[in-house]
Every structure is written in C-alpha cells, then in structure tokens.
Scaffold this motif. Structure first.
Motif, mmCIF file in Angstrom:
data_model
loop_
_atom_site.group_PDB
_atom_site.id
_atom_site.type_symbol
_atom_site.label_atom_id
_atom_site.label_comp_id
_atom_site.label_asym_id
_atom_site.label_seq_id
_atom_site.Cartn_x
_atom_site.Cartn_y
_atom_site.Cartn_z
ATOM 1 N N SER A 1 -12.015 2.737 -10.018
ATOM 2 C CA SER A 1 -12.468 2.292 -8.694
ATOM 3 C C SER A 1 -12.336 0.781 -8.543
ATOM 4 C CB SER A 1 -13.931 2.691 -8.467
ATOM 5 O OG SER A 1 -14.036 4.089 -8.482
ATOM 6 N N ALA A 2 -12.636 0.059 -9.631
ATOM 7 C CA ALA A 2 -12.524 -1.403 -9.568
ATOM 8 C C ALA A 2 -11.077 -1.819 -9.332
ATOM 9 C CB ALA A 2 -13.050 -2.015 -10.869
ATOM 10 N N LEU A 3 -10.155 -1.121 -9.976
ATOM 11 C CA LEU A 3 -8.728 -1.450 -9.784
ATOM 12 C C LEU A 3 -8.276 -1.084 -8.374
ATOM 13 C CD1 LEU A 3 -7.187 -0.309 -13.194
ATOM 14 C CD2 LEU A 3 -7.594 -2.649 -12.413
ATOM 15 N N LYS A 4 -8.689 0.083 -7.909
ATOM 16 C CA LYS A 4 -8.267 0.515 -6.566
ATOM 17 C C LYS A 4 -8.848 -0.423 -5.508
ATOM 18 C CE LYS A 4 -9.860 4.451 -5.024
ATOM 19 N NZ LYS A 4 -10.558 4.742 -3.796
ATOM 20 N N ASP A 5 -10.110 -0.815 -5.680
ATOM 21 C CA ASP A 5 -10.726 -1.722 -4.701
ATOM 22 C C ASP A 5 -9.996 -3.065 -4.685
ATOM 23 O OD1 ASP A 5 -12.504 0.251 -4.174
ATOM 24 O OD2 ASP A 5 -14.189 -0.661 -5.253
ATOM 25 N N ALA A 6 -9.567 -3.519 -5.858
ATOM 26 C CA ALA A 6 -8.916 -4.838 -5.942
ATOM 27 C C ALA A 6 -7.461 -4.793 -5.475
ATOM 28 C CB ALA A 6 -8.978 -5.346 -7.382
ATOM 29 N N HIS A 7 -6.761 -3.726 -5.807
ATOM 30 C CA HIS A 7 -5.298 -3.709 -5.585
ATOM 31 C C HIS A 7 -4.846 -2.691 -4.554
ATOM 32 C CE1 HIS A 7 -5.411 -5.292 -9.967
ATOM 33 N NE2 HIS A 7 -5.441 -6.295 -9.130
ATOM 34 N N GLY A 8 -5.746 -1.840 -4.069
ATOM 35 C CA GLY A 8 -5.387 -0.825 -3.075
ATOM 36 C C GLY A 8 -4.662 0.349 -3.712
ATOM 37 N N LEU A 9 -4.569 1.454 -2.968
ATOM 38 C CA LEU A 9 -3.818 2.614 -3.460
ATOM 39 C C LEU A 9 -2.366 2.206 -3.676
ATOM 40 C CD1 LEU A 9 -5.069 5.559 -1.200
ATOM 41 C CD2 LEU A 9 -5.276 5.422 -3.693
ATOM 42 N N GLN A 10 -1.756 2.672 -4.748
ATOM 43 C CA GLN A 10 -0.398 2.219 -5.088
ATOM 44 C C GLN A 10 0.719 3.054 -4.455
ATOM 45 O OE1 GLN A 10 0.254 -0.716 -6.952
ATOM 46 N NE2 GLN A 10 -1.872 -0.885 -6.289
ATOM 47 N N HIS A 11 0.353 4.226 -3.916
ATOM 48 C CA HIS A 11 1.331 5.081 -3.201
ATOM 49 C C HIS A 11 2.561 5.401 -4.044
ATOM 50 C CE1 HIS A 11 -1.084 4.656 0.366
ATOM 51 N NE2 HIS A 11 -1.034 3.340 0.257
#
Ligand code: SF4
Length: 226
Positions: A14-24
C-alpha cells in the motif's frame, strides 16, 4: 479477507502504491503480445524490449502462425533492440512450437489448461526460467502466480524477510503463503517492486526517498542498520 494475509506485506504494498500509483502492467494489446514481450524483456530494460515488440508489430508478425512461418532468421534482426537477439529469436521459436502443437496457437486453449501443467511444460523449454514462465502465467494468462525477480531478492533481503541467497521457489512461496490469491494484487505488487528496485532501492539505495523505509508496521532492516 483471507486469514493468510500478512498485514506487513499489505502495508508494504500500500505504501508503494500510494507513493507511485498503480503501475498498469503489462502494457500490451493482446495476451500473445504479452508473452512475446516477456521473452524479449529477459535481461534488458523494458524500453529495449518494447522497441522489439513494436518492430514485430510493424512487420505484421504479432501473430503465432505468421511469426512461426517467418522463422528465427527473419525475427532476429527485427528484435535487435532487445539484446541477445539471436538467442531470443530462438526462444520465441521454441515457445511457438510448443504453443502451436499444444494449444493450436490459441491463448484461450492455453489458459484453459491446468496452470501447474502449463508451468511445468514451459519450464522444460530451453531458455525459459521461472521468472519468464511466471510472468507469462500472471500477465498473459491472468493466473494467480507471484512473480519474483532480482529486485524482489534485493528488496526482500534488505527488508529482512529472507536471506539474499534464497531460492526462487522459496522466495515465491514467501509471498504466496502470505497474500490472498489475487491476480490484480500479484500483478501490481510485482510491478511496484520493479519500480522501487529500478529507481530507489538500487545497488546503492536511496533510503531517504523510499516509501517503505518505515511504514509504522514495518521498518526496513537495511535502512535501520545503516
Ligand atoms: S529503505 Fe532503503 S534498503 Fe530499504 S527498501 Fe527502501 S531503498 Fe531499499
């Protein structure tokens, strides 16, 4: 939610997704293109692999039958940007032989086979290691198989989850034993690890810019000790 979920891993993700967004991931127009992309992306940046994917498409060859008919000597110069292009042209032909013989060149037939059987058979093909095979299973066939790689090894060992010399299988089990069996989660989790390993947790890590240095639930062991 599954009782197998381990809160620290979810907090890490969650911390990575919040910082960098979904990578698609995976950026492709078809599952077949994803498979070819997974072969071309071995040991090279995605930019180089993507150029090779585009060259095959521009040549009108992104089709299993046409690609197989073209043969490796036609394919090789087109995929030059992916490095090791002669070897990769050979690997594409090895995959196509299997795909045409066992699935008639149809992704739906491949996806309908038992996942473990496909995994086992692809792993017997020359030049197909677990990272490539699991990328095909997850990103092309949408099977719940966690992909581990060198970034996973580096980041996981720095976080203190496992030793750096852990086997691929044990590393994969570490995640699959603790996370729900969820294709979307596995898809983006691996993509987030690649983003982190490529840009922040490099050989010389930039811990001050890292979203998973300390999430409250987890503290990175490496950052804590340096
Ligand atoms: S805190 Fe530093 S060592 Fe730990 S994962 Fe982030 S960049 Fe890597």
């Amino acid at each position: 939610m599954s009782e197998r979920i381990e809160a620290p891993l979810i907090a890490f993700y969650s911390a990575l997704k919040d910082a960098h967004g979904l990578q698609h991931w995976w950026p492709a127009e078809s599952a077949f293109e994803t498979i070819i992309g997974a072969i071309l992306a071995q040991n090279v940046s995605w930019t180089g692999a993507y150029k090779a994917v585009c060259a095959l498409k521009e040549a009108g060859l992104m089709d299993p039958h046409l690609l197989f008919q073209a043969g490796e000597y036609t394919i090789a110069p087109l995929i030059r940007s992916s490095r090791y292009y002669n070897q990769k042209a050979g690997k594409i032909m090895v995959f196509l032989s299997w795909f045409l013989e066992n699935c008639d060149g149809e992704i739906s037939k491949m996806a309908s086979l038992p996942c473990l059987k496909v995994r086992r058979e692809l792993l017997t093909l020359s030049g197909f290691g677990p990272e490539t095979v699991d990328s095909i299973l997850l990103y092309a066939l949408e099977k719940p198989v966690f992909v581990a790689d060198a970034y996973t090894r580096r980041i996981g060992s720095r976080q203190g989850w496992f030793e750096e010399n852990i086997t691929y299988t044990r590393m994969q089990e570490f995640f699959m034993d603790r996370l729900p069996s969820d294709v979307s989660l596995y898809n983006d989790f691996h993509a987030q690890i690649v983003y982190l390993g490529n840009r922040i947790c490099k050989k010389n890590p930039n811990c001050s810019a890292c979203p998973v240095r300390d999430t409250g639930i987890i503290q990175c062991r490496y950052a804590h000790n340096h």
